[in-house]
Design a protein around this motif. Sequence first.
Motif, short mmCIF file in Angstrom:
data_model
loop_
_atom_site.label_atom_id
_atom_site.label_comp_id
_atom_site.label_asym_id
_atom_site.label_seq_id
_atom_site.Cartn_x
_atom_site.Cartn_y
_atom_site.Cartn_z
N ASN A 36 48.86 13.44 -18.38
CA ASN A 36 50.21 13.36 -17.82
C ASN A 36 50.75 11.94 -17.96
O ASN A 36 49.98 10.98 -18.02
N VAL A 37 52.07 11.82 -17.99
CA VAL A 37 52.73 10.51 -18.04
C VAL A 37 53.69 10.43 -16.86
O VAL A 37 54.57 11.28 -16.72
N LEU A 38 53.48 9.43 -16.03
CA LEU A 38 54.33 9.23 -14.85
C LEU A 38 54.94 7.84 -14.88
O LEU A 38 54.25 6.86 -15.16
N GLU A 39 56.21 7.78 -14.59
CA GLU A 39 56.84 6.47 -14.38
C GLU A 39 56.29 5.94 -13.06
O GLU A 39 56.09 6.70 -12.12
N ILE A 40 56.00 4.66 -12.99
CA ILE A 40 55.28 4.10 -11.85
C ILE A 40 55.97 4.39 -10.51
O ILE A 40 55.31 4.57 -9.50
N ARG A 41 57.28 4.50 -10.52
CA ARG A 41 58.00 4.80 -9.27
C ARG A 41 57.81 6.25 -8.83
O ARG A 41 58.16 6.61 -7.73
N GLU A 42 57.21 7.08 -9.69
CA GLU A 42 56.93 8.47 -9.35
C GLU A 42 55.56 8.63 -8.68
O GLU A 42 55.19 9.74 -8.30
N SER A 43 54.83 7.53 -8.53
CA SER A 43 53.50 7.61 -7.93
C SER A 43 53.58 8.24 -6.55
O SER A 43 54.38 7.84 -5.71
N LYS A 44 52.74 9.24 -6.32
CA LYS A 44 52.69 9.91 -5.01
C LYS A 44 51.72 9.20 -4.07
O LYS A 44 51.67 9.51 -2.89
N ARG A 45 50.94 8.28 -4.61
CA ARG A 45 49.94 7.57 -3.81
C ARG A 45 50.23 6.07 -3.87
O ARG A 45 49.55 5.31 -4.56
#
Length: 176
Positions: A42-51
């Motif tokens: 998966n690729v997540l933009e850092i601001r999408e981090s859930k943790r």
Amino acid sequence: MKFIEAFELMKQGAKIKLPNWGGYWVYDADTDSIYMHTKEGNVLEIRESKRLSYTLGNIMSDEWIIADKDNTPILGGTATFSFGDALKFLKRGFKVARKGWNGKGMYLWLKPEAIIKKEWCRDPMLIECIETNGENILALGTICMYTHDSTGRNAILTGWLASQSDMLCEDWILVD
């Protein structure tokens, strides 16, 4: 390296990671953001981090390295880490091994502490100790090794002590 140095390398196109990660982080100048490529693909933009606390804790690490095809599983390599990290993983219930061990299937695991009851014992000195301490005693947790006998047919569980090279090597891996 510290994150400030790793971030500068990312701005120059490098992929970075912490040693035990299966994925990596990369900077995108067009969006002025960091993208996290996870071990699952998966690729997540850092601001999408859930943790958030986990992500910020990683940023504060001083163990950042450049991610490449040798040290990053999603790029074709194997994530390795230090003995200190191996101990942390053992305490969290994971199995670990040295990448360079030559025995097939050998790994370490943490046997949790347990209560030893008098009726399980045959040794008179241990029985006396148990009786003195109220019919059972605490056996502390210990690091154990899973291995095979020379024929490869019989599993063997044994206690394990780290050598100096075990403690200083950076080739520890997680075992499934």
